[in-house]
Enzyme design. Structure first.
Site, PDB file in Angstrom:
ATOM      1  N   ASP A   3       7.028   6.933  -7.968  1.00 47.60           N
ATOM      2  CA  ASP A   3       7.820   8.217  -7.519  1.00 47.60           C
ATOM      3  C   ASP A   3       9.175   8.208  -7.892  1.00 47.60           C
ATOM      4  OD1 ASP A   3       5.539   9.005  -6.582  1.00 47.60           O
ATOM      5  OD2 ASP A   3       6.120   9.092  -4.164  1.00 47.60           O
ATOM      6  N   HIS A  62     -29.150  20.618 -14.151  1.00 49.86           N
ATOM      7  CA  HIS A  62     -29.396  21.837 -13.480  1.00 49.86           C
ATOM      8  C   HIS A  62     -30.363  21.531 -12.275  1.00 49.86           C
ATOM      9  CE1 HIS A  62     -30.516  26.027 -12.937  1.00 49.86           C
ATOM     10  NE2 HIS A  62     -31.916  25.513 -12.565  1.00 49.86           N
ATOM     11  N   GLY A  72       3.899  25.535  -0.459  1.00 50.56           N
ATOM     12  CA  GLY A  72       2.517  25.627  -0.930  1.00 50.56           C
ATOM     13  C   GLY A  72       2.196  24.926  -2.220  1.00 50.56           C
ATOM     14  N   GLY A  94       1.020  -1.144   0.070  1.00 48.45           N
ATOM     15  CA  GLY A  94       0.031   0.026   0.124  1.00 48.45           C
ATOM     16  C   GLY A  94       0.876   1.357   0.135  1.00 48.45           C
ATOM     17  N   LYS A 132      -6.879  12.176   3.345  1.00 49.38           N
ATOM     18  CA  LYS A 132      -8.096  12.476   2.785  1.00 49.38           C
ATOM     19  C   LYS A 132      -9.420  12.060   3.819  1.00 49.38           C
ATOM     20  CE  LYS A 132      -5.966  13.797  -0.628  1.00 49.38           C
ATOM     21  NZ  LYS A 132      -4.381  13.891  -0.356  1.00 49.38           N
ATOM     22  N   THR A 180       3.092   4.618   0.999  1.00 43.22           N
ATOM     23  CA  THR A 180       2.967   5.924   1.311  1.00 43.22           C
ATOM     24  C   THR A 180       1.461   6.269   1.362  1.00 43.22           C
ATOM     25  OG1 THR A 180       5.275   6.700   1.354  1.00 43.22           O
ATOM     26  CG2 THR A 180       3.560   8.210   1.382  1.00 43.22           C
TER      27      THR A 180
END
Length: 477
Positions: free
Chosen positions: A321, A454, A188, A48, A60, A50
């Site tokens: 990665d 809508h 950031g 699994g 999350k 990181t």
């Protein structure tokens, strides 16, 4: 499917050896096994990687809890629902997060077991172009190939040693024993913004420092502008174009000196300093030299053939990665890379991963989501572009949510859609449509021919395409 063959007590032969059990590694193993190949997957920690244990999934889960906290404040302040937040039961929140991670982990292990993948736990070191030694298991010889999928770790800054308490990285920020009352976030990008957003929702004073001239600097400039506005509206002090000059770690706080974009010097005090300045590939102990491989100046293992993700050493492939750009270092890109390599090793035709069609999401509040080229990148690539934008507050559902945000579409003039960029609530769930639009090289008129429900946030996407197609309804064409 038959299992790998044990030649003797210290030597096993298999078709494919996958080193690393994160998203790239286990997706390679599952797809290869489904294609009838014998697979050994070597993992030094837990399958699994990181994403499952320290990144995507736990973060999350925590951000969802943060959304619930924000909802209480919105209910009270905007909708007249007289709700109050007594406290956050941190141990209970952590227990729910860990339960979600644990169930996902058991699911991955179950998938691998059902597929017949031989999962072994230990450090793997290459001993040649087709072999590796796994501690506690022995030597593995891979007849078809070896896949390197060892992932990444957080980059750290010189002189700032993470201690898991005052100075933390994204790998341990959510695993502290308690919530801080103030946080200085360095970086950031998507990770830094998400952690700044989470801690602000939980009541902390947050300062976000980014060295580039805007946060999420790899995204479209309009995305950065709207996200900055949204974070500042929530009380996060966003300092772009700023640099950390020094930091002193004391018993009760971190005292940092920051130079702002205007050249001013600020002293910042915070209970916690969170370093989120990117991630570095993990290759230590992998024995690359024994297989004839080297890394680039940032530690990546570059493929010689991107359509096969095969290195300069035939039969050794790389996913996740460890790859340099244009790979994105995103879990869902790693899934695609792993499946591609498995199919190559099975002898199937290969086609390179289209990284421009891979969606990018920041799960902060507000969220950002994008796919394809930014306006600047499209112009720099020589495209004659046309741009359509619309604020989410121009549609009824956007007014209901009241969080601002926007839709931006970049397209070739009289041609295909090059990029779609979103900021606002739930845009992570809205980007899938745009992934297909960009990936299938649709033109604005193709999208404008289809209706959006809508009232929804997604109808703002439809409105922009209507306008670009010369059929503007609530916008001037």
């Amino acid at each position: 499917m038959t299992q790998p063959e044990t030649i003797d007590d210290n030597r096993t032969e298999t078709d494919v050896l996958v080193i690393g059990g994160g998203t790239g590694g286990y997706s390679t193993a599952l797809r290869a096994a489904a294609l009838g190949l014998k697979v050994v997957l070597a993992e030094r920690d837990k399958v699994g990687g990181t994403c499952l244990h320290r990144g995507c999934i736990p973060s999350k889960a925590m951000l969802h809890a943060a959304e619930l906290v924000d909802g209480i404040a919105e209910a009270r302040e905007r909708w007249g629902v007289k709700a109050t937040l007594d406290s956050v039961d941190w141990p209970a929140l952590v227990a729910t997060r860990d339960d979600i991670v644990g169930r996902n982990h058991r699911g991955v292990v179950g998938h691998l077991t059902h597929a017949g993948v031989d999962v072994v736990y230990g450090d793997a070191e290459l001993t040649g172009p087709r072999s590796a030694r796994v501690t506690g298991y022995g030597e593995v010889v891979a007849r078809r190939g070896i896949v390197l999928a060892t992932g990444s770790r957080p980059r750290v800054l010189p002189g700032l040693t993470p201690d898991g308490h005052r100075v933390v990285t994204s790998d341990d920020a959510l695993f502290a024993p308690a919530l801080p009352k103030s946080v200085l976030v360095l970086g950031g990008g998507a990770i830094g913004v998400e952690y700044a957003s989470f801690h602000r929702s939980m009541g902390a004073d947050v300062i976000l420092v980014e060295a580039a001239d805007r946060i999420v600097p790899l995204e479209d400039a309009e995305v950065s502008r709207h996200l900055t506005r949204g974070l500042r509206k929530r009380g996060i002090d966003v300092l772009a174009g700023a640099r950390l000059l020094d930091a002193a770690v004391l018993d009760e706080e971190v005292v940092a000196t920051v130079r702002t974009a205007r050249g001013e010097t600020r002293t910042v005090r915070a209970e916690r300093l969170l370093v989120a300045v990117g991630r570095a590939p993990v290759t230590d102990g992998l024995g690359l030299a024994a297989a004839g491989l080297t890394t680039d100046d940032r530690g990546h293992v570059a493929p010689a053939d991107w359509s096969r993700l095969e290195t300069s050493v035939p039969g050794i492939h790389v996913v996740g990665d460890l790859l340099p750009p244009p790979s994105l270092g995103l879990a869902h890109a790693s899934f695609a890379e792993g499946m591609l390599v498995a199919e190559v090793l099975a002898g199937l035709p290969s086609r390179a991963v289209d990284y421009t069609a891979v969606p990018r999401v920041t799960y902060s509040s507000p969220q950002t989501a994008a796919v394809g080229l930014t306006e600047a990148d499209a112009r720099n690539a020589g495209h004659d572009v046309t741009v359509g934008t619309m604020p989410l507050t121009a549609v009824a559902k956007g007014m209901v949510h009241g969080q601002g945000g926007m839709v931006k579409v970049v397209a070739e003039r009289d041609g295909r859609v090059l990029g779609v960029h979103l900021v606002g609530p739930h845009v992570s769930e809205m980007i899938a449509e745009s992934q297909l639009i960009v990936g299938w090289e649709a033109e604005p008129a193709d999208v404008a021919a289809h209706l959006h429900a809508h009232p929804t946030l997604s109808e703002a996407v439809g409105e922009v395409f209507l306008t670009l197609a010369g059929r503007g309804l609530h916008q001037q064409s």
